[in-house]
Scaffold this motif. Structure first.
Motif, short mmCIF file in Angstrom:
data_model
loop_
_atom_site.label_atom_id
_atom_site.label_comp_id
_atom_site.label_asym_id
_atom_site.label_seq_id
_atom_site.Cartn_x
_atom_site.Cartn_y
_atom_site.Cartn_z
N PRO A 154 21.43 -61.52 -4.84
CA PRO A 154 20.40 -62.42 -4.28
C PRO A 154 19.83 -61.90 -2.97
N CYS A 157 17.72 -58.62 -3.67
CA CYS A 157 16.42 -58.93 -4.27
C CYS A 157 15.40 -59.38 -3.23
N GLU A 158 15.85 -60.17 -2.25
CA GLU A 158 14.89 -60.62 -1.23
C GLU A 158 14.45 -59.46 -0.33
N GLU A 181 26.90 -61.16 -10.91
CA GLU A 181 26.02 -61.03 -9.75
C GLU A 181 24.57 -61.19 -10.18
N SER A 184 23.83 -64.73 -10.75
CA SER A 184 23.75 -65.48 -9.49
C SER A 184 22.43 -65.24 -8.77
N ALA A 185 21.72 -64.18 -9.17
CA ALA A 185 20.45 -63.85 -8.51
C ALA A 185 19.24 -64.39 -9.25
N GLU A 186 19.45 -65.06 -10.39
CA GLU A 186 18.31 -65.52 -11.21
C GLU A 186 17.36 -66.42 -10.44
N ARG A 187 17.92 -67.31 -9.64
CA ARG A 187 17.07 -68.23 -8.86
C ARG A 187 16.24 -67.45 -7.83
N ALA A 188 16.90 -66.53 -7.13
CA ALA A 188 16.21 -65.70 -6.13
C ALA A 188 15.10 -64.89 -6.78
N PRO A 236 21.51 -67.02 1.37
CA PRO A 236 20.86 -66.34 0.24
C PRO A 236 20.13 -67.33 -0.66
N LEU A 237 19.04 -66.88 -1.26
CA LEU A 237 18.27 -67.76 -2.13
C LEU A 237 19.09 -68.22 -3.33
#
Length: 237
Positions: A154, A157-158, A181, A184-188, A236-237
């Motif tokens: 996350p 990615c940002e 991982e 967990s980053a799908e929303r971000a 984190p997003l």
């Protein structure tokens, strides 16, 4: 010869990637310069020929097996460190318009010397990723972005997705057990106007596992992002 460049040629051939004699020599110069400079500044913990060939060079160029980077594409390597994967990709694909971004100036001094010795053109930028992505010449300006970083997905990615133009792809290079991982980053990824297109797992010659995420921009980047560096890491997003 069991130098890093010769080993790479063998490893790459086993993966279906052909390295020309000229490219082999460029990798030989790269390995030599890396070990020489590593005695002065901390560039890498991996200094043996097998490690350099597999964990640095091969790992970098294997991206070409899983993603066909468009000819002449503008590419940015975020937090490039000792130049991985950006410089090996440029050796293999001189047509790429490469930007190397790092926040530590002494690494960039090494990269300037390296690209000069290799006869490669690259833009070398001293900046933090979240600050560079706010600058007009870098924000949503690249068709391809890469990072080989220890940051959680996350956060990574940002830092990296704001560099992608519409339709551009980010190759996030992670360790063996990174699927969770990725989830967990799908929303971000969605908030940053992108979508995971492909996840690839592969193994390097010594058995080290790797996970490659290919993430594509399919929507505009909101003006909110990237946030300040402290917010990115703390929330984190």
């Amino acid at each position: 010869m069991n130098d890093a460049a010769s080993l790479l040629k063998t490893y790459a051939s086993d993966c279906g990637i052909f390295i020309t004699p000229q490219q082999e020599e460029q990798f030989r110069v790269y390995a030599s310069l890396l070990t020489e400079w590593n005695e002065k500044i901390n560039l890498t913990a991996v200094v043996d020929p097998e490690g350099i060939a597999a964990k640095h060079f091969l790992d970098s160029i294997l991206i070409l097996k899983y993603y066909d980077i468009p000819q002449g594409e503008k590419m940015i390597d975020v937090g490039t460190g000792a130049g991985f994967p950006g410089v090996p990709l440029k050796i293999m694909r001189p047509d790429l318009q490469l930007t190397l971004l790092d926040g530590l100036n002494k690494r960039l001094v090494f990269l300037a010397e390296l690209t000069k010795k290799l006869g490669l053109e690259a833009e070398i930028v001293h900046a933090r990723a979240e600050e560079a992505a706010r600058q007009k010449q870098f924000r949503t300006a690249f068709g391809f972005a890469t990072a080989r970083a220890v940051a959680a997905m996350p956060v990574l990615c940002e830092y990296c997705l704001p560099f992608l133009r519409m339709g551009g792809v980010f190759a996030a290079m992670k360790g063996p057990d990174a699927e969770e991982e990725g989830k967990s980053a799908e929303r971000a990824i969605a908030l940053l106007g992108c979508k995971t297109e492909k996840t690839v797992k592969y193994t390097l010659p010594a058995g080290d596992g790797r996970t490659l995420f290919l993430i594509r921009r399919n929507a505009l980047l909101a003006a909110t992002y990237p946030r300040h560096g402290s917010k990115i890491s703390k929330k984190p997003l």
